[in-house]
Design a protein around this motif. Structure first.
Motif, PDB file in Angstrom:
ATOM      1  N   THR A 130       6.479 -74.270 -20.544  1.00 47.77           N
ATOM      2  CA  THR A 130       7.070 -74.015 -22.648  1.00 47.77           C
ATOM      3  C   THR A 130       8.155 -74.577 -22.429  1.00 47.77           C
ATOM      4  O   THR A 130       8.029 -75.302 -24.167  1.00 47.77           O
ATOM      5  N   ARG A 133       6.762 -78.754 -23.456  1.00 45.50           N
ATOM      6  CA  ARG A 133       5.960 -78.394 -24.456  1.00 45.50           C
ATOM      7  C   ARG A 133       6.988 -78.384 -25.616  1.00 45.50           C
ATOM      8  O   ARG A 133       6.533 -79.432 -26.788  1.00 45.50           O
ATOM      9  N   THR A 140       7.622 -74.885 -32.731  1.00 44.14           N
ATOM     10  CA  THR A 140       6.995 -74.592 -32.401  1.00 44.14           C
ATOM     11  C   THR A 140       7.002 -73.203 -33.014  1.00 44.14           C
ATOM     12  O   THR A 140       8.244 -73.310 -32.679  1.00 44.14           O
ATOM     13  N   GLU A 144       0.879 -70.501 -31.486  1.00 45.23           N
ATOM     14  CA  GLU A 144       0.206 -71.864 -31.251  1.00 45.23           C
ATOM     15  C   GLU A 144       0.477 -71.489 -29.867  1.00 45.23           C
ATOM     16  O   GLU A 144      -0.097 -72.730 -29.188  1.00 45.23           O
ATOM     17  N   ILE A 145       1.464 -71.519 -28.930  1.00 44.60           N
ATOM     18  CA  ILE A 145       1.579 -71.271 -27.289  1.00 44.60           C
ATOM     19  C   ILE A 145       0.456 -69.963 -26.627  1.00 44.60           C
ATOM     20  O   ILE A 145       1.314 -69.924 -25.846  1.00 44.60           O
ATOM     21  N   ASN A 161       4.687 -67.116 -23.337  1.00 42.43           N
ATOM     22  CA  ASN A 161       5.947 -68.728 -23.686  1.00 42.43           C
ATOM     23  C   ASN A 161       6.226 -67.648 -24.988  1.00 42.43           C
ATOM     24  O   ASN A 161       7.859 -68.637 -25.147  1.00 42.43           O
TER      25      ASN A 161
END
Length: 396
Positions: A130, A133, A140, A144-145, A161
């Protein structure tokens, strides 16, 4: 000899410290908004939008020329404010960020183990992924993850996440760069909070001194427990030790409670007694407060100073509620005079007023009701609805 502070003086001082004594219709600029938030310390954030979200209503109750876009600009463009934890999620001046680093370190010591026990060993595996990313891709949102196949279920069922995002936020690696439909947008803290607010580093001793001194400034007078609770950065014992160490810079006072009984021993910064008369009285108009208003956050202090017992009943089963799901306190001048149950019906452009409860001894005189209706009109306009609708039996 310890000086007795009358209840009327205590209320006047505290309301002034909490930004509730300034003229509520004086034009508020963006810089004035930043100063207001600095003066009261923090503005709690909450998702409930029965009428308006808590942070907007808190600011509107202090100044009815408040503009939401100024808050957004200060948070998301200027970096002059940041969002983090006091006793709950709050908006704070970025000038306080360097002190929050001590909170980040404390959180780091306890959160990993606590969340591992809560979510299971597998959750720690998502942390590096995480962080990398967000560092690579920028701002973010949790959705989205989200891990494939994970079924959301509120804070008790965060996906790995989301847990990592919250961990890095709580420990100061990430910051909230904005919100979309009230969902947090996370990014690296150095990309959100300007470098000028990261330095200089402060020692533990400086941090404790700031936390106590700044809390006492905003409370006016307080016990060591109230000093510690204001920011929720210290323990009562740490605040008590600070009081003992700085005794020569403090004045001990006795604060008269609203409903009689034994005065409360409290502490104030030196010069407090000589400056009591400098604090203006609160405007006589009626104002609707958010249930999360910092003025009433400490429920026990609220009851002592104002004789007003208030508990939010969101988590109380409906049949057991004394008042309602989300009931708003009413401030008239320096008195909490009652509470009101209302809801914005945006689809139909209405502010539906379901029920009014006035405190014992507070009469529903024609003048008082007229002041209340004027405030409800102001609240309706702020909430973006066209009319106030008084439901049948709204006065009980």
């Amino acid at each position: 000899m310890t000086t007795l502070i009358s209840n009327a003086d205590a209320r006047r001082v505290f309301l002034a410290k909490q930004g509730l004594s300034a003229p509520p219709n004086k034009a508020l600029s963006k810089s004035g908004l930043l100063q207001l938030i600095n003066d009261i310390g923090f503005v709690q954030v909450d998702s409930i939008q029965t009428v308006e979200r808590a942070h907007h209503q808190i600011l509107f109750s202090r100044n009815q020329t408040y503009r939401r876009e100024h808050l957004t600009s200060l948070l998301e463009k200027d970096g002059a404010l940041f969002e983090h934890w006091t006793h709950d999620a709050s908006i704070l001046p970025s000038a306080f960020f360097r002190y929050w680093k001590h909170k980040f370190r404390r959180e780091e010591d306890v959160l990993v183990e606590r969340w591992r026990k809560w979510q299971g060993e597998g959750y720690a595996d998502a942390f590096d992924e995480t962080y990398e990313r967000v560092a690579r891709d920028g701002a973010t949102m949790a959705r989205e993850i989200k891990a494939d196949g994970h079924v959301s279920g509120g804070w008790w069922n965060w996906h790995p996440n989301k847990t990592a995002l919250e961990y890095f936020w709580r420990t100061g690696k990430f910051a909230i760069s904005g919100r979309s439909n009230f969902q947090k947008i996370y990014d690296l803290v150095e990309r959100v909070i300007p470098a000028e607010f990261h330095e200089p580093e402060v020692s533990r001793e400086e941090f404790v001194d700031w936390a106590c001194r700044s809390a006492l400034t905003r409370l006016g007078f307080a016990t060591h427990g109230e000093i510690a609770a204001f920011w929720d950065l210290l323990s009562p014992d740490e605040a008590k030790a600070w009081v003992a160490e700085h005794r020569d810079e403090l004045e001990e006072v006795l604060v008269e409670p609203a409903l009689g009984g034994k005065p409360r021993p409290s502490w104030a910064l030196a010069g407090f007694l000589s400056s009591i008369d400098e604090h203006p009285g609160a405007p006589p108009r009626i104002r609707v407060l958010s249930p999360f208003d910092p003025m009433i956050r400490d429920r026990n202090r609220t009851e002592r100073l104002f004789g007003f017992f208030y508990r939010i009943e969101i988590f109380v089963p409906e049949p057991k509620r004394e008042y309602g799901y989300y009931v708003f306190p009413l401030l008239e001048g320096d008195r909490l005079i009652g509470r009101i149950d209302m809801k914005a019906d945006r689809k139909n452009g209405r502010l539906d007023v379901k029920r009014l409860w006035l405190e014992p001894g507070v009469r529903p005189s024609a003048g008082r009701i007229e002041k209340l209706l004027a405030e409800l009109d102001r609240v309706a306009r702020f909430a973006g609805v066209e009319q106030v609708v008084l439901m049948d039996g709204w006065q009980g």
